[in-house]
Design a protein around this motif. Structure first.
Motif, PDB file in Angstrom:
ATOM      1  N   HIS A  98      42.330  44.733  35.428  1.00 44.52           N
ATOM      2  CA  HIS A  98      41.542  43.548  35.085  1.00 44.52           C
ATOM      3  C   HIS A  98      41.247  43.429  33.594  1.00 44.52           C
ATOM      4  O   HIS A  98      40.425  42.628  33.178  1.00 44.52           O
ATOM      5  CB  HIS A  98      40.229  43.510  35.882  1.00 44.52           C
ATOM      6  N   ASP A 142      34.168  35.737  42.448  1.00 46.16           N
ATOM      7  CA  ASP A 142      35.139  35.778  41.356  1.00 46.16           C
ATOM      8  C   ASP A 142      35.169  37.145  40.691  1.00 46.16           C
ATOM      9  O   ASP A 142      36.237  37.628  40.286  1.00 46.16           O
ATOM     10  CB  ASP A 142      34.810  34.708  40.313  1.00 46.16           C
ATOM     11  N   GLU A 143      33.998  37.775  40.577  1.00 46.56           N
ATOM     12  CA  GLU A 143      33.953  39.097  39.949  1.00 46.56           C
ATOM     13  C   GLU A 143      34.570  40.160  40.860  1.00 46.56           C
ATOM     14  O   GLU A 143      35.187  41.115  40.369  1.00 46.56           O
ATOM     15  CB  GLU A 143      32.511  39.452  39.588  1.00 46.56           C
ATOM     16  N   ARG A 151      37.058  39.554  42.859  1.00 45.94           N
ATOM     17  CA  ARG A 151      38.496  39.334  42.660  1.00 45.94           C
ATOM     18  C   ARG A 151      38.967  40.028  41.383  1.00 45.94           C
ATOM     19  O   ARG A 151      40.009  40.692  41.357  1.00 45.94           O
ATOM     20  CB  ARG A 151      38.801  37.836  42.570  1.00 45.94           C
ATOM     21  N   ARG A 152      38.196  39.856  40.323  1.00 45.52           N
ATOM     22  CA  ARG A 152      38.586  40.456  39.049  1.00 45.52           C
ATOM     23  C   ARG A 152      38.525  41.972  39.111  1.00 45.52           C
ATOM     24  O   ARG A 152      39.393  42.665  38.575  1.00 45.52           O
ATOM     25  CB  ARG A 152      37.680  39.930  37.932  1.00 45.52           C
ATOM     26  N   ASP A 177      43.416  38.564  40.088  1.00 50.10           N
ATOM     27  CA  ASP A 177      43.843  37.463  39.230  1.00 50.10           C
ATOM     28  C   ASP A 177      44.772  37.941  38.124  1.00 50.10           C
ATOM     29  O   ASP A 177      45.167  37.156  37.261  1.00 50.10           O
ATOM     30  CB  ASP A 177      42.612  36.766  38.617  1.00 50.10           C
ATOM     31  N   ASP A 178      45.115  39.224  38.159  1.00 50.25           N
ATOM     32  CA  ASP A 178      46.040  39.779  37.179  1.00 50.25           C
ATOM     33  C   ASP A 178      47.474  39.399  37.549  1.00 50.25           C
ATOM     34  O   ASP A 178      47.779  39.129  38.718  1.00 50.25           O
ATOM     35  CB  ASP A 178      45.895  41.304  37.157  1.00 50.25           C
TER      36      ASP A 178
END
Length: 204
Positions: free
Chosen positions: A137, A72-73, A75-76, A81-82
């Motif tokens: 992010h 998840d980090e 991805r961020r 996830d933006d």
């Protein structure tokens, strides 16, 4: 209102010296050779930090302070996830995570630990540029500050001077959020919220 954004600018003016204290011997200054490195460009464009330090980079993007990067980090970090990545398909996003783990996750536990990152960096490994942009992010406030306010305004800007389309859109979102918060507060203060009563139990 402009003063609120000035405080953010002042904060980030002091950020580089704090971050670079982590492992100064690994610092890299932007040059034609390093500008092609995605992580270095990310720090310059997204954080306005021109001296790249791998230890500081890791800490800045260790969002849960666990001394490791989870999927998840990652991805961020890449801004997946933006809102700007909403049209990127999930298969491409999964590829970003997979390749980053393959590159730096030496023990195969699905995490990139700080030591793994630093060992990989010193061995010449770099975060791959997947062609998905610089990695937005931050929240809306931060992105507006970094990508617009600092470029086109300054501490002397008056609220009535904030007339660019980006300013107008930013304040529109603020107004919508404030209006929603006010509506919710009114509902919270009502003993009975009629909208929450099933239709068949309402009396007219």
């Amino acid at each position: 209102m402009a003063l609120r954004y000035l405080y953010t600018t002042i904060l980030f003016a002091f950020l580089p010296s704090t971050l670079l204290a982590h492992s100064g011997h690994d610092q890299v200054t932007l040059s034609p050779e390093t500008e092609s490195d995605w992580a270095t460009r990310h720090m310059a464009e997204e954080h306005h930090i021109s001296n790249f330090d791998p230890g500081a980079f890791f800490t800045l993007h260790d969002f849960d302070s666990s001394l490791s990067w989870s999927a998840d980090e990652i991805r961020r970090l890449y801004g997946l996830d933006d809102e700007t990545s909403k049209n990127v398909d999930e298969a491409k996003k999964a590829e970003v995570v997979k390749k980053t783990l393959e590159n730096f996750d030496r023990d195969g536990d699905g995490l990139v630990e700080r030591d793994e990152w630093l060992q990989g960096w010193r061995a010449g490994k770099r975060l791959e540029d997947f062609g998905l942009g610089p990695g937005h992010h931050g929240d809306d406030e931060y992105e507006y500050e970094i990508h617009h306010f600092e470029k086109f305004h300054d501490a002397n800007t008056r609220e009535e001077d904030l007339t660019h389309p980006e300013d107008i859109e930013h304040f529109r979102k603020h107004d919508e959020m404030e209006a929603a918060a006010e509506r919710q507060e009114k509902l919270d203060n009502m003993p009975i919220v009629e909208q929450n009563i099933p239709q068949k139990f309402r009396r007219y």
